[in-house]
Design a protein around this motif. Structure first.
Motif, PDB file in Angstrom:
ATOM      1  N   THR A 118       0.818  -1.207   0.000  1.00 52.82           N
ATOM      2  CA  THR A 118       0.000   0.000   0.000  1.00 52.82           C
ATOM      3  C   THR A 118       0.857   1.264   0.000  1.00 52.82           C
ATOM      4  N   ARG A 157       2.388   0.010  -4.180  1.00 53.31           N
ATOM      5  CA  ARG A 157       1.120   0.131  -4.903  1.00 53.31           C
ATOM      6  C   ARG A 157       1.360   0.164  -6.419  1.00 53.31           C
ATOM      7  N   ASP A 202      -8.308  -2.466  -1.170  1.00 56.63           N
ATOM      8  CA  ASP A 202      -7.060  -1.718  -1.316  1.00 56.63           C
ATOM      9  C   ASP A 202      -6.221  -2.162  -2.508  1.00 56.63           C
ATOM     10  N   VAL A 203      -6.666  -3.173  -3.231  1.00 57.07           N
ATOM     11  CA  VAL A 203      -5.865  -3.736  -4.320  1.00 57.07           C
ATOM     12  C   VAL A 203      -6.719  -3.869  -5.580  1.00 57.07           C
TER      13      VAL A 203
END
Length: 273
Positions: A8, A13, A37-38
């Motif tokens: 993250t 990222r 988050d992905v």
């Protein structure tokens, strides 16, 4: 499958996104991470490099590991990776591990552990990241002010997307075992010049304020250990010729020039609006 720790963060990222675009299967690891988050199709696993045994579920089926300098026990982290059958480790370290090994002893210790792990490995020594300028985001948004020490000392800050692209290359390709690459930007820029680049991207003036070393240290010491804050100020204020030099590893490994700070500022201008 490629396991990406620090998934993250600014480099992690971008690395996850790059690997997905190239068709790789990815497990994204961070202390706090969820499927939201992905990108779609990426497996998200919450684990802490400070607790190496928590990595076991993430490492299952991994063919390669992207590792940050985080936690205190690199030997145990790498032992977990080896036991899981991981075939390669790529460590994101710091340029300071080479130029100032005493000050950056933690990074140097990770590099030694990777080299002694028995795994094929590659070390990426990153210079300062362009994304460090995000520390200016709030004062620029609120007051159109950017403050930093050593206003006219130049360093070749590197775009984190370039670091991620290099990491993706060495994770996927053969021929990089045992190599150490130093990743820097295409030209040295000063804090004053970086503030001006953000102003140009915004299309509005940004006032640059030069901090004293003491004020800068007090600010850094709120979120960095004292030794790290001192080492950072030493690099920012009195860089060695090697730290100021523009490296060629980014361009050579990517087959294109490294991205200038101004391009990073344009791409991330929303953070400063």
């Amino acid at each position: 499958m490629i396991v990406v720790t620090g998934a993250t963060g600014n480099v992690g990222r971008a690395l996850v996104a790059t690997l997905i675009r190239t068709g790789e299967t990815v497990t994204a690891v961070a202390r706090r991470i969820g499927e939201e988050d992905v990108p779609p199709g990426v497996r998200a696993v919450a684990a802490d490099l400070g607790a190496p045994r928590s990595l076991a579920p993430a490492l299952e089926g991994g063919k390669a590991l992207f590792l940050l300098v985080a936690g205190e026990d690199p030997v145990d982290i790498l032992r977990q990776a080896s036991a899981a059958g991981v075939g390669k480790a790529v460590l994101l370290s710091s340029q300071g591990a080479g130029t100032r090994p005493d000050a950056y002893a933690h990074a140097a210790r990770f590099e030694a552990a990777v080299a002694e792990s028995g795994l094929p490995f590659t070390v990426l020594r990153s210079g300062g990241l362009a994304s460090n300028a995000l520390a200016w985001a709030e004062p620029v948004r609120r007051h159109r002010i950017a403050a930093a020490p050593f206003a006219d000392v130049a360093l070749p800050f590197v775009d984190p997307d370039d670091v991620a692209a290099v990491a993706a290359t060495v994770l996927r390709e053969a021929g990089h075992d045992g190599a150490t690459y130093t990743l820097t930007g295409p030209e040295p820029t000063t804090p004053r010049q970086r503030a001006a680049a953000i102003a140009a991207a915004l299309g509005e003036p940004v006032t640059f304020v030069e901090q004293s070393r003491e004020d800068a240290y007090a600010e850094m010491a709120r979120f960095l250990p004292a030794a790290v804050a001192e080492a950072t100020l030493a690099v920012l204020g009195a860089p060695t010729p090697e730290e100021q030099a523009v490296g060629t590893d980014v361009a050579r490994l990517l087959g294109r020039p490294a991205s200038p700070f101004s391009a990073w500022a344009v791409r991330n201008v929303a953070a400063f609006r």
